[in-house]
Design an enzyme around this catalytic site. Sequence first.
Site, mmCIF file in Angstrom:
data_model
loop_
_atom_site.group_PDB
_atom_site.id
_atom_site.type_symbol
_atom_site.label_atom_id
_atom_site.label_comp_id
_atom_site.label_asym_id
_atom_site.label_seq_id
_atom_site.Cartn_x
_atom_site.Cartn_y
_atom_site.Cartn_z
ATOM 1 N N GLU A 76 -24.477 52.343 21.386
ATOM 2 C CA GLU A 76 -23.344 53.223 21.275
ATOM 3 C C GLU A 76 -23.748 54.741 20.678
ATOM 4 O O GLU A 76 -23.005 55.326 20.048
ATOM 5 C CB GLU A 76 -22.368 52.618 20.270
ATOM 6 C CG GLU A 76 -21.716 51.212 20.567
ATOM 7 C CD GLU A 76 -20.924 51.426 22.044
ATOM 8 O OE1 GLU A 76 -20.891 52.218 22.524
ATOM 9 O OE2 GLU A 76 -20.239 50.180 22.218
ATOM 10 N N HIS A 95 -19.986 51.355 12.726
ATOM 11 C CA HIS A 95 -19.293 50.452 13.614
ATOM 12 C C HIS A 95 -19.495 49.139 13.576
ATOM 13 O O HIS A 95 -20.684 48.686 13.080
ATOM 14 C CB HIS A 95 -19.654 50.886 15.206
ATOM 15 C CG HIS A 95 -19.354 49.922 16.060
ATOM 16 N ND1 HIS A 95 -17.841 49.629 16.366
ATOM 17 C CD2 HIS A 95 -19.877 49.477 17.000
ATOM 18 C CE1 HIS A 95 -17.796 48.724 17.425
ATOM 19 N NE2 HIS A 95 -18.952 48.343 17.819
ATOM 20 N N HIS A 97 -17.557 44.675 14.171
ATOM 21 C CA HIS A 97 -16.809 43.814 14.884
ATOM 22 C C HIS A 97 -15.988 42.977 14.047
ATOM 23 O O HIS A 97 -16.146 41.755 14.182
ATOM 24 C CB HIS A 97 -17.476 42.947 15.974
ATOM 25 C CG HIS A 97 -18.210 43.638 17.235
ATOM 26 N ND1 HIS A 97 -18.927 43.066 18.238
ATOM 27 C CD2 HIS A 97 -18.193 45.237 17.269
ATOM 28 C CE1 HIS A 97 -19.392 44.183 18.869
ATOM 29 N NE2 HIS A 97 -18.896 45.283 18.613
ATOM 30 N N TYR A 116 0.808 51.167 1.810
ATOM 31 C CA TYR A 116 0.536 52.553 1.550
ATOM 32 C C TYR A 116 -0.765 52.705 1.684
ATOM 33 O O TYR A 116 -1.448 54.209 2.045
ATOM 34 C CB TYR A 116 0.892 52.941 -0.010
ATOM 35 C CG TYR A 116 0.026 52.345 -1.138
ATOM 36 C CD1 TYR A 116 -0.006 51.239 -1.616
ATOM 37 C CD2 TYR A 116 -0.954 53.525 -1.469
ATOM 38 C CE1 TYR A 116 -0.728 50.839 -2.796
ATOM 39 C CE2 TYR A 116 -1.817 53.107 -2.387
ATOM 40 C CZ TYR A 116 -1.769 51.814 -3.211
ATOM 41 O OH TYR A 116 -2.539 51.339 -4.100
ATOM 42 N N HIS A 158 -12.589 45.338 21.015
ATOM 43 C CA HIS A 158 -14.044 45.595 20.697
ATOM 44 C C HIS A 158 -14.326 45.461 19.273
ATOM 45 O O HIS A 158 -14.862 44.550 18.677
ATOM 46 C CB HIS A 158 -14.490 47.134 21.223
ATOM 47 C CG HIS A 158 -15.875 47.410 20.926
ATOM 48 N ND1 HIS A 158 -16.470 48.314 22.033
ATOM 49 C CD2 HIS A 158 -16.722 46.981 20.280
ATOM 50 C CE1 HIS A 158 -17.780 48.509 21.552
ATOM 51 N NE2 HIS A 158 -17.999 47.757 20.551
ATOM 52 N N TYR A 213 -8.495 59.497 -5.257
ATOM 53 C CA TYR A 213 -8.328 58.196 -5.335
ATOM 54 C C TYR A 213 -9.264 57.809 -4.350
ATOM 55 O O TYR A 213 -9.463 58.278 -3.156
ATOM 56 C CB TYR A 213 -6.905 57.856 -4.466
ATOM 57 C CG TYR A 213 -6.225 56.587 -4.816
ATOM 58 C CD1 TYR A 213 -5.923 55.850 -6.115
ATOM 59 C CD2 TYR A 213 -6.617 55.584 -3.956
ATOM 60 C CE1 TYR A 213 -5.853 54.612 -6.118
ATOM 61 C CE2 TYR A 213 -6.127 54.237 -3.837
ATOM 62 C CZ TYR A 213 -5.958 53.849 -5.251
ATOM 63 O OH TYR A 213 -5.471 52.372 -5.150
HETATM 64 P P1 13P Z 1 -26.258 47.872 19.555
HETATM 65 O O1 13P Z 1 -27.117 46.665 19.309
HETATM 66 O O2 13P Z 1 -26.899 48.768 21.170
HETATM 67 O O3 13P Z 1 -25.912 48.937 18.606
HETATM 68 O O4 13P Z 1 -24.821 47.206 20.173
HETATM 69 C C1 13P Z 1 -24.114 46.718 19.215
HETATM 70 C C2 13P Z 1 -22.426 47.080 19.556
HETATM 71 O O5 13P Z 1 -21.917 46.779 18.740
HETATM 72 C C3 13P Z 1 -22.212 47.603 20.824
HETATM 73 O O6 13P Z 1 -20.858 48.033 20.632
#
Ligand code: 13P
Length: 230
Positions: A76, A95, A97, A116, A158, A213
């Site tokens: 990514e 990022h 999941h 809020y 995702h 805050y």
């Molecule tokens: P990478 O291991 O390439 O960072 O991929 C993990 C991922 O969450 C792809 O969206």
Amino acid sequence: MTAYDDDALRAEMVATCRRMNALGINQGTSGNLSVRNPRGFLVTPTSLPYERMEPKDLVQMFFDGSYEGERRPSSEWRFHRDILASRQDVDCVLHCHSVYATTLAVHHRQIPAFHYMIAVAGGTTIRCAPYATFGTQALSDAAIVALEDRLACLLGQHGQISLGRTSAAALALAVEVETLSRLYVQALALGEPPVLSDEEMGRVMQQMKKMSYGQAPDPEGAADVPRRRD
Ligand code: 13P
């Protein structure tokens, strides 16, 4: 201004990634992290579980999309690069999941102002970007749009992206997005909850600004509470 310390930044990034797993918002080889540095940015390597990742495994990337070293950058890297290039208000992109945020994202559901605290992501909604294949420019483009005037968004089918000045701030926001997602999923069990008006959310944002805050307390007292100094 303190001199840039590459070793310290790498160590901090590894700690943040491991913390992400310990907090239960990420697992396996999912997720990635980048932090701006004077040469471009450091990003986690692709497909390497965080328990096995060492500071030397982080990949130095440049804004032209090139990188140096043995490890390949996260799949990514495009959205990491594009966000850091277009958003001078942030230095870190996280990022993951996380389960509840992704539960909403698989339904392409944005999070409305049902609570809020939505305002910590910078607006009256946390948007959900349309689905695009992982690792593509299309996903990066969709993320940039969903993040406009925001510090977090969901990615359709995702996961989520959270931004911050530091990896600690981005991690704290990712945890908050996950908590809000969980609350929203639970609230939906009783039907679609009512939302706060734009006017009220405006007041919430003013209040957060006034109180700094969610940020480290300003020792000079930005808050509206008088501080005794004797
Ligand atoms: P990478 O291991 O390439 O960072 O991929 C993990 C991922 O969450 C792809 O969206």
